[in-house]
Scaffold this active site. Structure first.
Site, PDB file in Angstrom:
ATOM      1  N   LYS A  96       0.853  -1.199   0.000  1.00  0.00           N
ATOM      2  CA  LYS A  96       0.000   0.000   0.000  1.00  0.00           C
ATOM      3  C   LYS A  96       0.883   1.241   0.000  1.00  0.00           C
ATOM      4  CE  LYS A  96      -3.984   1.919   2.537  1.00  0.00           C
ATOM      5  NZ  LYS A  96      -4.877   1.744   3.694  1.00  0.00           N
TER       6      LYS A  96
ATOM      7  N   SER B 116      -9.816   1.804   2.648  1.00  0.00           N
ATOM      8  CA  SER B 116      -8.946   2.560   1.777  1.00  0.00           C
ATOM      9  C   SER B 116      -7.895   1.708   1.048  1.00  0.00           C
ATOM     10  CB  SER B 116      -8.219   3.640   2.590  1.00  0.00           C
ATOM     11  OG  SER B 116      -7.373   3.044   3.557  1.00  0.00           O
TER      12      SER B 116
ATOM     13  N   SER C 203     -10.036  -0.560   6.834  1.00  0.00           N
ATOM     14  CA  SER C 203      -9.437  -0.428   5.496  1.00  0.00           C
ATOM     15  C   SER C 203      -8.712  -1.641   4.950  1.00  0.00           C
ATOM     16  CB  SER C 203      -8.480   0.752   5.468  1.00  0.00           C
ATOM     17  OG  SER C 203      -9.205   1.924   5.275  1.00  0.00           O
TER      18      SER C 203
HETATM   19  N1  GLN Z   1     -13.316   4.193   6.117  1.00  0.00           N
HETATM   20  C1  GLN Z   1     -12.696   4.561   7.330  1.00  0.00           C
HETATM   21  C2  GLN Z   1     -12.238   5.993   7.270  1.00  0.00           C
HETATM   22  O1  GLN Z   1     -12.444   6.592   6.273  1.00  0.00           O
HETATM   23  C3  GLN Z   1     -11.535   3.652   7.646  1.00  0.00           C
HETATM   24  C4  GLN Z   1     -10.330   3.971   6.858  1.00  0.00           C
HETATM   25  C5  GLN Z   1      -9.147   3.139   7.277  1.00  0.00           C
HETATM   26  O2  GLN Z   1      -9.264   2.123   7.931  1.00  0.00           O
HETATM   27  N2  GLN Z   1      -7.984   3.651   6.946  1.00  0.00           N
HETATM   28  O3  GLN Z   1     -11.724   6.538   8.181  1.00  0.00           O
END
Ligand code: GLN
Length: 445
Positions: free
Chosen positions: A50, A125, A149
């Site tokens: 990532k 994400s 995410s």
């Molecule tokens: N969707 C969640 C957020 O926008 C989690 C994102 C993540 O785990 N990085 O904060």
């Protein structure tokens, strides 16, 4: 695609051939936009990373305009550990900007497509990592999970994604979103590979002050035959879609057939999780993102003076979702509202932790949805609040610091994968992997 376990047995020559073929395959599938950059650096089994995890001498952007041109000066601890185990970073995967989002649409590099249906989001994400593994464009990948995410994109793309207990995996070299919630974890084709990769990246690290300094490993004792007590949450899943409810039923039947004991439990309404999470995460994000000022990292947009340079750099460099969260985070931390929002969120966080602890007095694992539905179509979530609500099943686990693993259960009538997660006690990854392996074997997905 060969598994990580198989890849680790290949000779140097076989690996080189494999990597050439992989590169060709990635190029042939470039419309998926799973990767930001692909490079064959170093020997070893190729792993997708990532784009918020630093690989020395390689760009690292968190899919943001503000970090364009920035080259990582050192390896993240997880990268160091991968290399020691004979693995090597092969590509940078697409993501929501600074890991803020659930769809990978907020990336500076454009959206990633779901390999099962290109009209659908891959989740986020870590959507690039999930799409790469789901499409057979990576053996395995690393993602990061602050509020789901890793697990949610894994569920949307039909792969396995695991978030370790907070503190299990070093965050050194991970671009910080919300430091008290972030964990790096494996995204793989199956549970055994996830256990393998987890064992490689986890463990003590003095460079991360929140690291648990624990080095126990799961693969030597991996055992799908253990009989466990598993909690199900009938009320909690009431608002999930029919697909998710069907998968839940299917998983319960499979767990019973495998000889596990199922008990029904209740947990606090998930609506409080959303508030506690978005207050905590944005407060921490505001602080973490303060460092991107145009002076020390990446892109700079000059102004007449220093203050104007800050303003121009940040106005130009951050996307809308990131700006929204910086504003929200500053608001909840401001002196007049600190008690009303931030402090209250921390109290709620403790209640959530206690709720889980109470259930875990009687059970080994909890079965839960990952997302309320299968992958949505692009543009379907009309406003930011809809997107925030789609995290309801994942974020409480980060707030409580627990380990959880998302695995594919079935496909719905449109051929879209439906995933569920198992949750374990803090530091009980052994039971998490044992139970997950048992469920995976029983399902034969
Ligand atoms: N969707 C969640 C957020 O926008 C989690 C994102 C993540 O785990 N990085 O904060």
């Amino acid at each position: 695609m060969i598994t990580l376990k198989e890849a680790l047995t290949l000779s140097k020559e076989e690996l080189e051939t494999f990597k050439k073929d992989l590169q060709t395959k990635i190029e042939a599938n470039s419309e998926l936009n799973a990767y930001i950059d692909v490079k064959n650096v170093g020997e070893g089994v190729p792993i997708a990373i990532k784009d918020n995890i630093q690989v020395k001498d390689w760009s690292v952007t968190s899919a943001s305009n503000i970090l364009q041109g920035y080259i990582a000066p050192y390896n993240a601890t997880v990268i160091q550990k991968l290399k020691s185990a004979g693995l090597s970073p092969f590509g940078r995967t697409n993501m929501d900007e600074f890991a803020m989002g659930s769809t990978t649409e907020s990336s500076f590099y454009g959206k990633t497509l779901n390999p099962h249906n290109s009209d659908c989001v891959p989740g986020g994400s870590s959507g690039g990592s999930a799409a790469a593994v789901g499409a057979g464009l990576a053996i395995a990948a690393l993602g990061s999970d602050t509020g789901g995410s890793i697990r949610q994109p894994a569920a949307f793309c039909g792969i396995v994604g695991m978030k370790p207990t907070y503190g299990r995996v070093s965050r050194y070299g991970l671009g910080a979103y919300a430091s008290s919630l972030d964990q790096i974890g494996p995204m793989t084709q199956n549970v055994e590979d996830a256990a393998l990769l987890y064992d490689i990246i986890s463990g003590s690290d003095e460079k991360d002050s929140t690291n648990a300094q624990k080095d126990d490993k799961v693969t030597p004792n991996l055992n799908a035959d253990r009989k466990l007590t598993i909690a199900v949450l009938p009320k909690y899943i009431e608002n999930a879609s029919q697909d998710v409810k069907d998968a839940y039923e299917k998983a319960i039947e499979a767990l019973k057939s495998a000889g596990h004991t199922i008990v029904e439990k209740e947990i606090m309404d998930a609506k409080f999780d959303i508030s506690a999470y978005y207050i905590t995460a944005t407060a921490e994000a505001t602080t973490n993102l303060a460092r991107y000022d145009g002076i020390r990292y990446g892109n700079r947009v000059e102004g007449k003076n220093l203050e104007e340079t800050y303003i121009n750099t940040r106005s130009n460099g951050f996307g809308d979702e990131v700006k929204r969260r910086i504003m929200l985070g500053n608001f909840v931390l401001s002196s007049g509202y600190y008690e009303a929002y931030y402090v209250k969120a921390q109290k709620t966080r403790n209640i959530i932790k206690d709720e889980y602890a109470k259930i875990f007095e009687e059970v080994d694992l909890i079965l839960s949805p990952v997302a309320p539905s299968v992958a949505n179509k692009f543009g379907e979530l009309k406003n930011p609040m809809d997107m925030y609500l789609s995290d309801i099943y994942t974020i409480s686990i980060n707030l409580a610091g627990l380990p959880a693993l998302s695995l594919p259960i079935m496909k719905n009538s449109d051929g879209m994968p439906v995933g569920l997660q198992l949750i374990a006690k803090a530091y009980d990854e052994q039971t998490l992997f044992d139970g997950s392996l048992s469920l995976e074997k029983q399902l034969n997905y």
